[in-house]
Design an enzyme around this catalytic site. Sequence first.
Site, short mmCIF file in Angstrom:
data_model
loop_
_atom_site.label_atom_id
_atom_site.label_comp_id
_atom_site.label_asym_id
_atom_site.label_seq_id
_atom_site.Cartn_x
_atom_site.Cartn_y
_atom_site.Cartn_z
N ASP A 69 0.87 -1.06 0.03
CA ASP A 69 -0.04 -0.02 -0.15
C ASP A 69 0.98 1.42 -0.14
O ASP A 69 1.68 1.36 0.92
CB ASP A 69 -0.80 -0.02 0.96
N SER A 146 -1.36 12.65 -12.69
CA SER A 146 -2.13 13.87 -12.26
C SER A 146 -3.60 13.66 -12.63
O SER A 146 -4.14 12.40 -12.91
CB SER A 146 -1.54 15.24 -12.33
N LYS A 164 -4.25 15.75 -6.01
CA LYS A 164 -3.61 15.90 -7.34
C LYS A 164 -2.87 17.26 -7.82
O LYS A 164 -1.83 17.45 -8.25
CB LYS A 164 -4.56 15.72 -8.63
N ILE A 193 -10.87 8.75 -20.14
CA ILE A 193 -10.13 7.51 -20.87
C ILE A 193 -11.43 6.33 -20.87
O ILE A 193 -11.71 6.11 -19.91
CB ILE A 193 -8.78 7.32 -20.53
#
Length: 276
Positions: A69, A146, A164, A193
């Site tokens: 993690d 980002s 971000k 996307i």
Amino acid sequence: MPDLLSPALLRGKAAFVTGGGSGVNLAIAHGLASVGADVAICGRSQERLDEAATQLQVHGRKILALSADVRDAARLAGAVDTAARTFGRLDAVVAGAAGNFFAPAQDISPNGFRAVIDIDLVGSFHTARAAFAYLKQTQGSILFVSAGQAYLPFANQCHVGAAKAGIDNLMANLALEWGRFGIRSNSLVPGPIAGTEGMKRLAGPVGATMWIDAVALQRFGDVAEVAAMAVVLCSPLASYVTGARIAVDGGLALSGLGAISRAVSDPAVRDRPEPT
Ligand code: COA
């Protein structure tokens, strides 16, 4: 990835990709391996990583699936060390691990906000820090994943935008501080996307048409298009590129996101069940 880059572009090099078990980050891992790099993918689920690693074998490179993690700095550093030891080097590190959920600011608990900051921003710092010594040896590069939310405020995404934006600032600082060691640091901003977890969470509520209308190129992107730019940025083709934030977003940022933001603020949309 379209066969446009030399399969020898990163031959003899090695890469480490966080969040590499799925989505855009797995596509980036495929891209890196397809041009000759040995690749370690890192994520929380060993099972998911093992499946992804099996797919990555197709490129004929050394592939490692290392669970950690990114919030656990020691465990993550152990994974980076294992990759560097196994491959004998590390040239490219992609800090792609991210967490997201869709919620209005007033409904996000302190722990929920912190979870996303911890995964995205703090996890990216852990990744960069763990890789520093290896990247210094190879004059390698780090690429942060980002998001447009870093500079285009977007309803129900304040935690992601904050994380971000922090990543982009971290990227620029590392470019400045580590440039003298020959280490490059850049950010990649994927737009909408098709088929990704992020898009499932963000496009679901308002429908695809509204997103397509907001994109100058009038279509969703493909993970392979993001991977191609990631490979370029990690390669000697970008040897004089550092401190850059490169959007692979079809021109989404040109139109802003006001209409979509208003649509997702509609209570009927806001209170919809989470996608499964
Ligand atoms: N709305 C509001 N709060 C939410 C939420 C949602 N949809 N999903 C999680 N949270 C809150 C939880 O309630 C918890 O806060 P609490 O302790 O005050 O109740 C906090 O976030 C942490 O949740 P938890 O599930 O314990 O954290 P985790 O570390 O297991 O998960 C997340 C991290 C929250 C980012 C989770 O959404 C996740 O793992 N997502 C999968 C990866 C992903 O998002 N990929 C897409 C990348 S674009």
